[in-house]
Scaffold this active site. Structure first.
Site, short mmCIF file in Angstrom:
data_model
loop_
_atom_site.label_atom_id
_atom_site.label_comp_id
_atom_site.label_asym_id
_atom_site.label_seq_id
_atom_site.Cartn_x
_atom_site.Cartn_y
_atom_site.Cartn_z
N ALA A 70 0.85 -1.19 0.00
CA ALA A 70 0.00 0.00 0.00
C ALA A 70 0.89 1.24 0.00
O ALA A 70 2.05 1.17 0.40
CB ALA A 70 -0.87 -0.01 1.25
N GLY A 109 0.55 -5.19 0.74
CA GLY A 109 -0.51 -5.20 -0.26
C GLY A 109 -0.05 -5.76 -1.60
O GLY A 109 -0.86 -6.29 -2.37
N GLU A 112 -0.45 -9.30 -1.27
CA GLU A 112 -1.90 -9.57 -1.22
C GLU A 112 -2.52 -9.54 -2.62
O GLU A 112 -3.43 -10.32 -2.92
CB GLU A 112 -2.58 -8.57 -0.28
CG GLU A 112 -2.19 -8.84 1.18
CD GLU A 112 -2.70 -7.79 2.14
OE1 GLU A 112 -2.35 -6.60 1.95
OE2 GLU A 112 -3.45 -8.14 3.07
N GLU A 132 3.66 -5.68 7.37
CA GLU A 132 2.81 -4.65 7.98
C GLU A 132 3.08 -4.48 9.47
O GLU A 132 2.95 -3.38 10.02
CB GLU A 132 1.33 -4.97 7.75
CG GLU A 132 0.84 -4.74 6.32
CD GLU A 132 1.05 -5.93 5.39
OE1 GLU A 132 1.82 -6.85 5.76
OE2 GLU A 132 0.44 -5.94 4.30
N1 3HC Z 1 4.59 3.50 0.16
C1 3HC Z 1 5.09 4.72 -0.14
N2 3HC Z 1 6.39 4.97 -0.34
C2 3HC Z 1 7.22 3.92 -0.25
C3 3HC Z 1 6.79 2.63 0.06
C4 3HC Z 1 5.40 2.43 0.26
N3 3HC Z 1 4.89 1.24 0.53
N4 3HC Z 1 7.85 1.80 0.09
C5 3HC Z 1 8.92 2.57 -0.19
N5 3HC Z 1 8.55 3.83 -0.40
C6 3HC Z 1 9.41 4.96 -0.77
C7 3HC Z 1 10.48 5.26 0.26
O1 3HC Z 1 9.98 6.13 1.26
C8 3HC Z 1 11.55 5.89 -0.58
O2 3HC Z 1 11.17 7.22 -0.82
P1 3HC Z 1 12.27 8.38 -0.97
O3 3HC Z 1 13.14 7.96 -2.11
O4 3HC Z 1 11.47 9.59 -1.20
O5 3HC Z 1 13.01 8.39 0.36
C9 3HC Z 1 11.45 5.14 -1.89
O6 3HC Z 1 10.15 4.56 -1.91
C10 3HC Z 1 12.48 4.03 -2.07
O7 3HC Z 1 12.42 3.20 -0.92
P2 3HC Z 1 13.74 2.60 -0.26
O8 3HC Z 1 14.76 3.66 -0.11
O9 3HC Z 1 13.32 1.86 0.96
O10 3HC Z 1 14.21 1.60 -1.42
P3 3HC Z 1 14.90 0.18 -1.31
O11 3HC Z 1 15.14 -0.23 -2.70
O12 3HC Z 1 16.02 0.22 -0.33
O13 3HC Z 1 13.79 -0.80 -0.65
C11 3HC Z 1 11.61 -1.79 -0.39
C12 3HC Z 1 12.63 -1.12 -1.34
C13 3HC Z 1 12.16 -3.13 0.09
C14 3HC Z 1 10.34 -2.00 -1.15
C15 3HC Z 1 11.39 -0.88 0.84
O14 3HC Z 1 11.10 0.43 0.39
C16 3HC Z 1 10.27 -1.30 1.73
O15 3HC Z 1 10.45 -2.18 2.55
N6 3HC Z 1 9.09 -0.65 1.62
C17 3HC Z 1 7.98 -0.84 2.50
C18 3HC Z 1 7.31 -2.16 2.30
C19 3HC Z 1 6.10 -2.26 3.20
O16 3HC Z 1 6.20 -2.06 4.40
N7 3HC Z 1 4.95 -2.61 2.63
C20 3HC Z 1 3.76 -2.77 3.38
C21 3HC Z 1 2.97 -1.50 3.32
S1 3HC Z 1 1.53 -1.59 4.32
C22 3HC Z 1 0.39 -2.44 3.38
O17 3HC Z 1 0.71 -2.88 2.31
C23 3HC Z 1 -0.97 -2.55 3.97
C24 3HC Z 1 -1.83 -3.52 3.24
O18 3HC Z 1 -1.78 -4.76 3.90
C25 3HC Z 1 -3.24 -3.07 3.21
#
Ligand code: 3HC
Ligand code: NAI
Length: 708
Positions: A70, A109, A112, A132
């Site tokens: 998400a 997501g 998912e 999450e």
């Molecule tokens: N939403 C919005 N922005 C995101 C994001 C997300 N899910 N994931 C990463 N970003 C952004 C970062 O803030 C960063 O922004 P910036 O360049 O402005 O600082 C940019 O994307 C690049 O991210 P990273 O520097 O972390 O890049 P990496 O290549 O090192 O890592 C990644 C990539 C492994 C995908 C890592 O970004 C990550 O772990 N992201 C989060 C994953 C996550 O937690 N997903 C679950 C979200 S909650 C959800 O999905 C709820 C659902 O169940 C309903």
């Protein structure tokens, strides 16, 4: 033929290749599922249904990742339709087989979405997970209902509660994906798979109907084991127990009811302050990388390193660098100290070998990159040198004079000093532009924080090299200005005093430690002092005695304890008793007697403190000094203070850091507390001008968090 209209600005495009409709998500940087992506996916599925020629649908991500989940930036804002569960339902309900082909991240997501597809393929770069929990959430688009049905309760609970990523091969073994692609690109692999499915007339296969929970007894046992484990390990956290509750519904309820419960629990998590704290931490630890110097300059070469001093810090820093694959040369005063320094490094690897976490051969190959010398000439080729000798200006200047003499032009010359004036060190040599502070935390091979301390004359590319080193060592860098204690130790000194004041006024160290632990810290300040060794702080206090403000309150309890030779765990007693080397201390009645005697000497009648008051004072002191540090530009932004405390001082991550916590409590309330405490001790409690200004403007710390 179904194809996205050429004018569409949607991040989701679709185009038919023979009988497969290829849906591509292109939403840089990580294909997060923002509202436009959700709309685009829903439109693509509708187009697939409408397109008589399409026999299957393939979903792929453009760029390195499938979908990172998400869009975290949308949480806390008004939700925009369609919701992610609705999009997932549309995919799962599609009447044509849907294939997800995964490269890079399929997280949250993103996974998912893949679980809602009917077939899944992963190429070697894939990493799949439901992280999450790290954001204070639970998988909120069917992850808690589909994952257990697909891979069983035990594996699903482990994945969701740990939040870890599984690689492609493990995902296949778990049953999360059906096939591994041999090539590195998801699109051609996925297309071939989809065509194969079409040719075989493979049916639509919905994860909601999968049968991995069929063994009810095993599923129930997994659930109870997870519940017991979580109660022990995730104390104080909100979302883990909600995750278990949601997964339990997958065992006990029909799919749609489980989905409804998952949504309800997800929204509770979204509303929790822990979600706000954890998501702040997620963005803050990425924002700290954006310092003016990292934008302005490229790092210098960083292939080989020198370390001066093989004591606690020098050895730890050497290990951190060896672990990152760098060759390391250590300089010590004489052969005896050098042998000790080498032994300090080797001890770390011997420990790993003993625990079976490293083979003896791997240890030998790491140690082959380590060399030692008592001559500075051995550093002639080093790209970076980190000095970690005694905390003494004269000794440090002598070391830097030697570095100035032997190091090649362009070598980065760093000091690990805790408190000394780095401008003064830099000014003492002919190349001040190469001098930077790299303040590691003990144990340096484990602790993630690296304060990058920026003296006035340093070149931007030297600072950028500090950030690059942090990346190489897998540490979290925070930019700090030069002052006594930089960001972390300077603030620590203040709230530590607040704790001492409370102790003298009537709270026992045991009550204060318990309050701090209940707030979420792993340890209280007096336990930390016993762990670090009381002698270290004692030496600093003695050194600073001459410059102490005579009007400032000075609590002498720690000195009385140190005078008895009670330095904490290493002497079996400090604030606590540690019989026979025990690591958990027991309260010591003799320490309480010392405190009583000090109260009498200072003419203080002890009073009681509630846990709430202890934490209000402790946090007010931390926040107020944090505000001073930002006000004086020692920290670039409040979030830099937050990250410093999350990674260097055990601050509970779910609270986001002290400045985020202050915003959540409300700055007017924090200021009112400080003004109230100042009535009793106006020398110690002086409201920070920044805090006063923000309250007057009705603003918060978050308003100062924009990157420079
Ligand atoms: N939403 C919005 N922005 C995101 C994001 C997300 N899910 N994931 C990463 N970003 C952004 C970062 O803030 C960063 O922004 P910036 O360049 O402005 O600082 C940019 O994307 C690049 O991210 P990273 O520097 O972390 O890049 P990496 O290549 O090192 O890592 C990644 C990539 C492994 C995908 C890592 O970004 C990550 O772990 N992201 C989060 C994953 C996550 O937690 N997903 C679950 C979200 S909650 C959800 O999905 C709820 C659902 O169940 C309903
Ligand atoms: P330590 O006393 O364990 O080690 C210092 C080492 O430096 C000794 O091995 C000594 O032989 C060596 N040394 C002294 N003079 C030298 C010289 N002229 N040439 C070569 N080697 C020399 O000290 P520790 O704890 O490792 O601290 C080192 C530095 O790191 C200090 O500046 C300290 O303030 C800082 N620091 C310490 C932290 C800690 O938790 N111990 C945390 C962060 C920084």
């Amino acid at each position: 033929m179904a194809q996205t209209p050429a004018t569409s600005a949607s991040p989701v495009s679709f185009t038919r290749q023979a009988d497969v409709l290829v849906v591509t998500i292109d939403n840089p940087p990580v294909n997060a599922l923002g509202v436009d992506v959700r709309r685009g996916l829903a439109a693509a599925i509708a187009a697939a249904e409408a397109d008589g020629e399409a026999k299957a649908v393939l979903i792929v991500g453009a760029g390195r990742n499938f979908i990172a989940g998400a869009d975290i930036r949308e949480f806390g804002q008004t939700p925009q339709p369609p919701s992610l569960p609705e999009v997932c339902a549309a995919i799962e309900n599609c009447s044509k087989p849907v294939v997800a082909a995964i490269q890079g991240a399929a997280l949250g997501g993103g996974l998912e979405i893949a679980l809602s597809a009917h077939y899944r393929l992963a190429v070697p770069s894939a990493k799949l997970g439901l992280p999450e929990v790290a954001l204070g959430l639970l998988p909120g688009s069917g992850g808690t209902q589909r994952a257990p049905r697909l891979i069983g309760a035990k594996a699903a609970l482990e994945l969701i509660l740990s939040g870890r990523h599984a690689g492609a091969k493990e995902a296949l073994a778990l049953g999360l994906v059906d096939r591994l692609g041999e090539g590195s690109e998801a699109l051609p692999e996925g297309l071939a798979y989809a065509r194969e499915l079409v040719a075989a007339k493979a049916p639509v296969r919905r994860t909601r109907d999968a049968q991995a929970l069929a063994d009810a007894e095993a599923s129930r046992a997994a659930l109870e084991a997870a519940r017991a484990d979580t109660a022990k390990k995730s104390r104080g956290l909100f979302s883990p127990m909600k995750i278990i509750e949601a997964v339990e519904a997958a065992l006990t309820k029909p799919f749609d009811e489980g989905m409804a419960l998952e949504r309800k629990l997800f929204l509770q998590c979204i509303d929790s302050p822990q979600r706000a704290g954890l998501i702040h931490a997620f963005f803050a630890e990425r924002e700290v990388l954006k310092a003016p110097e990292t934008k302005a300059a490229k790092p210098r070469t960083l292939e080989s390193a020198g370390i001066i001093g093989g004591g606690t810090m020098g050895a730890g820093i050497a290990v951190a660098m060896l672990d990152a694959g760098m060759p390391v040369t250590m300089i010590e005063r004489d052969d005896v100290q050098l042998a000790r320094g080498r032994a300090n490094v080797e001890k770390v690897y011997d420990g790993l070998v003993k625990k079976g976490r490293m083979t003896p051969e791997a240890k030998d190959s790491v140690m082959a990159r380590f060399s030692g010398s008592t001559s500075y000439d051995a550093l002639a080729k080093a790209d970076i040198v980190v000095e970690a000798v005694f905390e003494d200006m004269a000794v440090k200047k002598a070391v830097f004079a030697e570095l100035d003499r032997v190091c090649k032009p362009g070598a980065v010359l760093a000091t690990n000093t805790s408190y000394l004036d780095i401008d003064e060190i830099a000014a003492s040599i002919s190349r001040p532009g190469d001098v930077v502070g790299l303040h590691f935390f003990s144990p340096a091979n484990i602790m993630k924080l690296l304060e990058i301390v920026v003296p006035a004359k340093v070149s931007a590319d030297v600072v950028a090299t500090g950030f690059e080193l942090a990346k190489k060592l897998k540490k979290v860098p925070v930019r700090a200005g030069v002052c006594d204690g930089f960001i972390g130790n300077r603030i620590l000194a203040v709230y530590r005093q607040a704790a001492d004041h409370m102790m003298e006024d009537g709270a026992s160290p045991y009550e204060i430690d318990a309050a701090v632990r209940n707030f979420g810290y792993p340890m209280g300040p007096f336990q930390v002092s016993d762990l670090a060794g009381g002698d270290i702080g004692w030496a600093t206090r003695k050194r600073k005695a001459a410059t102490r403000d005579p009007k400032a309150r000075y609590v002498q309890v720690a000195d009385r304890i140190c005078e008895r030779g009670w330095f904490g765990q290493k002497t079996q007693r400090g604030y606590y008793l540690y019989p026979e080397g025990a690591r958990t201390g027991q309260p010591d009645p003799e320490v309480l007697a010392i405190i009583d005697a000090e109260r009498q000497r200072a003419g203080i009648t002890p009073r009681s403190f509630s846990e709430d008051e202890i934490m209000r004072r402790y946090m007010a002191a931390m926040i107020n000094e944090g505000a001073n540090v930002v006000h004086q530009r020692i920290a670039l932004r409040p979030l830099d203070v937050d990250v410093t405390f999350l990674y260097g001082y055990g601050f509970p991550r779910f609270r986001g850091g002290p400045m985020k916590y202050a915003d959540m409590v409300g700055l007017p309330k924090v200021l009112a507390d400080i003004q109230e405490f100042a009535k009793q001790d106006p020398v110690f409690w002086k409201p920070s001008p920044l805090l006063v200004e923000l309250v007057e403007r009705g603003a918060d710390f978050a308003s100062l968090n924009q990157s420079e």
